[in-house]
Scaffold this motif. Structure first.
Motif, PDB file in Angstrom:
ATOM      1  N   VAL A  28       0.851  -1.184   0.000  1.00  0.00           N
ATOM      2  CA  VAL A  28       0.000   0.000   0.000  1.00  0.00           C
ATOM      3  C   VAL A  28       0.889   1.236   0.000  1.00  0.00           C
ATOM      4  CG1 VAL A  28      -1.757   1.293   1.269  1.00  0.00           C
ATOM      5  CG2 VAL A  28      -1.818  -1.212   1.248  1.00  0.00           C
ATOM      6  N   VAL A  29       0.602   2.157  -0.927  1.00  0.00           N
ATOM      7  CA  VAL A  29       1.353   3.395  -1.043  1.00  0.00           C
ATOM      8  C   VAL A  29       0.431   4.547  -0.679  1.00  0.00           C
ATOM      9  CG1 VAL A  29       2.617   4.893  -2.636  1.00  0.00           C
ATOM     10  CG2 VAL A  29       2.753   2.418  -2.893  1.00  0.00           C
ATOM     11  N   GLU A  30       0.883   5.414   0.225  1.00  0.00           N
ATOM     12  CA  GLU A  30       0.081   6.574   0.597  1.00  0.00           C
ATOM     13  C   GLU A  30       0.149   7.614  -0.509  1.00  0.00           C
ATOM     14  OE1 GLU A  30      -0.290   9.982   4.069  1.00  0.00           O
ATOM     15  OE2 GLU A  30       1.293   8.508   4.188  1.00  0.00           O
ATOM     16  N   VAL A  31      -1.002   8.099  -0.913  1.00  0.00           N
ATOM     17  CA  VAL A  31      -1.055   9.153  -1.922  1.00  0.00           C
ATOM     18  C   VAL A  31      -1.856  10.329  -1.369  1.00  0.00           C
ATOM     19  CG1 VAL A  31      -0.850   7.575  -3.867  1.00  0.00           C
ATOM     20  CG2 VAL A  31      -3.102   8.179  -3.049  1.00  0.00           C
ATOM     21  N   ASN A  32      -1.539  11.500  -1.849  1.00  0.00           N
ATOM     22  CA  ASN A  32      -2.244  12.710  -1.447  1.00  0.00           C
ATOM     23  C   ASN A  32      -3.236  13.093  -2.528  1.00  0.00           C
ATOM     24  OD1 ASN A  32      -0.629  13.026   0.892  1.00  0.00           O
ATOM     25  ND2 ASN A  32       1.006  13.831  -0.396  1.00  0.00           N
ATOM     26  N   GLN A  33      -4.093  14.039  -2.197  1.00  0.00           N
ATOM     27  CA  GLN A  33      -5.004  14.551  -3.211  1.00  0.00           C
ATOM     28  C   GLN A  33      -4.176  15.212  -4.312  1.00  0.00           C
ATOM     29  OE1 GLN A  33      -7.627  17.298  -1.288  1.00  0.00           O
ATOM     30  NE2 GLN A  33      -9.018  15.700  -0.617  1.00  0.00           N
ATOM     31  N   PRO A  34      -4.703  15.238  -5.526  1.00  0.00           N
ATOM     32  CA  PRO A  34      -3.992  15.924  -6.601  1.00  0.00           C
ATOM     33  C   PRO A  34      -3.739  17.393  -6.233  1.00  0.00           C
ATOM     34  CG  PRO A  34      -5.831  14.676  -7.477  1.00  0.00           C
ATOM     35  CD  PRO A  34      -5.939  14.629  -5.984  1.00  0.00           C
ATOM     36  N   LYS A  44     -13.051  18.701  -9.869  1.00  0.00           N
ATOM     37  CA  LYS A  44     -13.083  17.559  -8.940  1.00  0.00           C
ATOM     38  C   LYS A  44     -13.708  16.391  -9.666  1.00  0.00           C
ATOM     39  CE  LYS A  44     -13.449  14.997  -5.256  1.00  0.00           C
ATOM     40  NZ  LYS A  44     -12.938  13.722  -5.584  1.00  0.00           N
ATOM     41  N   ASP A  45     -12.925  15.347  -9.809  1.00  0.00           N
ATOM     42  CA  ASP A  45     -13.378  14.200 -10.583  1.00  0.00           C
ATOM     43  C   ASP A  45     -12.723  12.950 -10.010  1.00  0.00           C
ATOM     44  OD1 ASP A  45     -14.345  12.519 -12.553  1.00  0.00           O
ATOM     45  OD2 ASP A  45     -12.926  13.187 -14.070  1.00  0.00           O
ATOM     46  N   ASP A  46     -13.499  11.928  -9.741  1.00  0.00           N
ATOM     47  CA  ASP A  46     -12.943  10.692  -9.197  1.00  0.00           C
ATOM     48  C   ASP A  46     -11.944  10.060 -10.156  1.00  0.00           C
ATOM     49  OD1 ASP A  46     -14.351  10.920  -6.834  1.00  0.00           O
ATOM     50  OD2 ASP A  46     -16.010   9.676  -7.521  1.00  0.00           O
ATOM     51  N   LYS A  47     -12.173  10.189 -11.459  1.00  0.00           N
ATOM     52  CA  LYS A  47     -11.226   9.628 -12.434  1.00  0.00           C
ATOM     53  C   LYS A  47      -9.876  10.322 -12.342  1.00  0.00           C
ATOM     54  CE  LYS A  47     -14.599   8.091 -15.833  1.00  0.00           C
ATOM     55  NZ  LYS A  47     -15.073   8.218 -17.212  1.00  0.00           N
ATOM     56  N   THR A  48      -9.895  11.642 -12.185  1.00  0.00           N
ATOM     57  CA  THR A  48      -8.654  12.402 -12.037  1.00  0.00           C
ATOM     58  C   THR A  48      -7.929  11.977 -10.769  1.00  0.00           C
ATOM     59  OG1 THR A  48      -9.619  14.292 -13.188  1.00  0.00           O
ATOM     60  CG2 THR A  48      -7.676  14.730 -11.840  1.00  0.00           C
ATOM     61  N   ASP A  49      -8.664  11.857  -9.674  1.00  0.00           N
ATOM     62  CA  ASP A  49      -8.062  11.436  -8.407  1.00  0.00           C
ATOM     63  C   ASP A  49      -7.481  10.024  -8.515  1.00  0.00           C
ATOM     64  OD1 ASP A  49      -8.895  13.860  -7.421  1.00  0.00           O
ATOM     65  OD2 ASP A  49     -10.490  13.035  -6.168  1.00  0.00           O
ATOM     66  N   ALA A  50      -8.207   9.126  -9.162  1.00  0.00           N
ATOM     67  CA  ALA A  50      -7.736   7.745  -9.309  1.00  0.00           C
ATOM     68  C   ALA A  50      -6.483   7.687 -10.178  1.00  0.00           C
ATOM     69  CB  ALA A  50      -8.834   6.874  -9.912  1.00  0.00           C
ATOM     70  N   GLU A  51      -6.465   8.459 -11.245  1.00  0.00           N
ATOM     71  CA  GLU A  51      -5.275   8.474 -12.101  1.00  0.00           C
ATOM     72  C   GLU A  51      -4.069   9.018 -11.361  1.00  0.00           C
ATOM     73  OE1 GLU A  51      -3.530  10.426 -16.196  1.00  0.00           O
ATOM     74  OE2 GLU A  51      -5.702  10.384 -15.901  1.00  0.00           O
ATOM     75  N   ALA A  52      -4.262  10.094 -10.587  1.00  0.00           N
ATOM     76  CA  ALA A  52      -3.164  10.660  -9.810  1.00  0.00           C
ATOM     77  C   ALA A  52      -2.653   9.640  -8.788  1.00  0.00           C
ATOM     78  CB  ALA A  52      -3.619  11.937  -9.119  1.00  0.00           C
ATOM     79  N   ALA A  53      -3.553   8.904  -8.146  1.00  0.00           N
ATOM     80  CA  ALA A  53      -3.152   7.881  -7.180  1.00  0.00           C
ATOM     81  C   ALA A  53      -2.370   6.767  -7.855  1.00  0.00           C
ATOM     82  CB  ALA A  53      -4.379   7.308  -6.482  1.00  0.00           C
ATOM     83  N   ALA A  54      -2.824   6.347  -9.028  1.00  0.00           N
ATOM     84  CA  ALA A  54      -2.121   5.283  -9.751  1.00  0.00           C
ATOM     85  C   ALA A  54      -0.730   5.735 -10.181  1.00  0.00           C
ATOM     86  CB  ALA A  54      -2.944   4.864 -10.968  1.00  0.00           C
ATOM     87  N   ARG A  55      -0.623   6.964 -10.665  1.00  0.00           N
ATOM     88  CA  ARG A  55       0.686   7.471 -11.084  1.00  0.00           C
ATOM     89  C   ARG A  55       1.642   7.543  -9.900  1.00  0.00           C
ATOM     90  NH1 ARG A  55       0.926   9.490 -16.187  1.00  0.00           N
ATOM     91  NH2 ARG A  55      -1.060   9.782 -17.256  1.00  0.00           N
ATOM     92  N   LYS A  56       1.138   7.968  -8.737  1.00  0.00           N
ATOM     93  CA  LYS A  56       1.987   8.043  -7.558  1.00  0.00           C
ATOM     94  C   LYS A  56       2.432   6.633  -7.126  1.00  0.00           C
ATOM     95  CE  LYS A  56       3.287   9.983  -3.466  1.00  0.00           C
ATOM     96  NZ  LYS A  56       3.108  11.050  -2.553  1.00  0.00           N
ATOM     97  N   ALA A  57       1.517   5.664  -7.176  1.00  0.00           N
ATOM     98  CA  ALA A  57       1.852   4.290  -6.785  1.00  0.00           C
ATOM     99  C   ALA A  57       2.905   3.690  -7.704  1.00  0.00           C
ATOM    100  CB  ALA A  57       0.600   3.417  -6.794  1.00  0.00           C
ATOM    101  N   LEU A  58       2.888   4.081  -8.974  1.00  0.00           N
ATOM    102  CA  LEU A  58       3.856   3.536  -9.930  1.00  0.00           C
ATOM    103  C   LEU A  58       5.239   4.140  -9.765  1.00  0.00           C
ATOM    104  CD1 LEU A  58       1.646   3.386 -13.131  1.00  0.00           C
ATOM    105  CD2 LEU A  58       2.520   1.457 -11.793  1.00  0.00           C
ATOM    106  N   ARG A  59       5.335   5.306  -9.137  1.00  0.00           N
ATOM    107  CA  ARG A  59       6.644   5.947  -8.961  1.00  0.00           C
ATOM    108  C   ARG A  59       7.482   5.249  -7.945  1.00  0.00           C
ATOM    109  NH1 ARG A  59       4.744  11.725  -8.029  1.00  0.00           N
ATOM    110  NH2 ARG A  59       3.269  11.786  -9.695  1.00  0.00           N
TER     111      ARG A  59
END
Length: 59
Positions: A28-34, A44-59
């Motif tokens: 589990v990787v902690e991510v912040n709001q975009p 404000k869009d759940d898709k945007t938030d989900a994409e930002a979380a996925a990009r952070k997890a991949l880093r």
């Protein structure tokens, strides 16, 4: 097979899902709001938030 998930650590829901995922052997990787500028530009869009979380997890 999922081996890593990004979770936004806000509120009690994050605690339960994090515990569940860790028990299942998933990292589990902690991510912040975009960034506020991104949210202002894209709204404000759940898709945007989900994409930002996925990009952070991949880093």
């Amino acid at each position: 097979m999922i081996n890593k998930i990004g979770v936004e650590f806000t509120g009690s829901h994050a605690t339960g899902i994090t515990r569940f995922l860790l028990d299942a052997g998933i990292e589990v990787v902690e991510v912040n709001q975009p960034h506020p500028h991104l949210r202002a530009r894209l709204g404000k869009d759940d898709k945007t938030d989900a994409e930002a979380a996925a990009r952070k997890a991949l880093r």
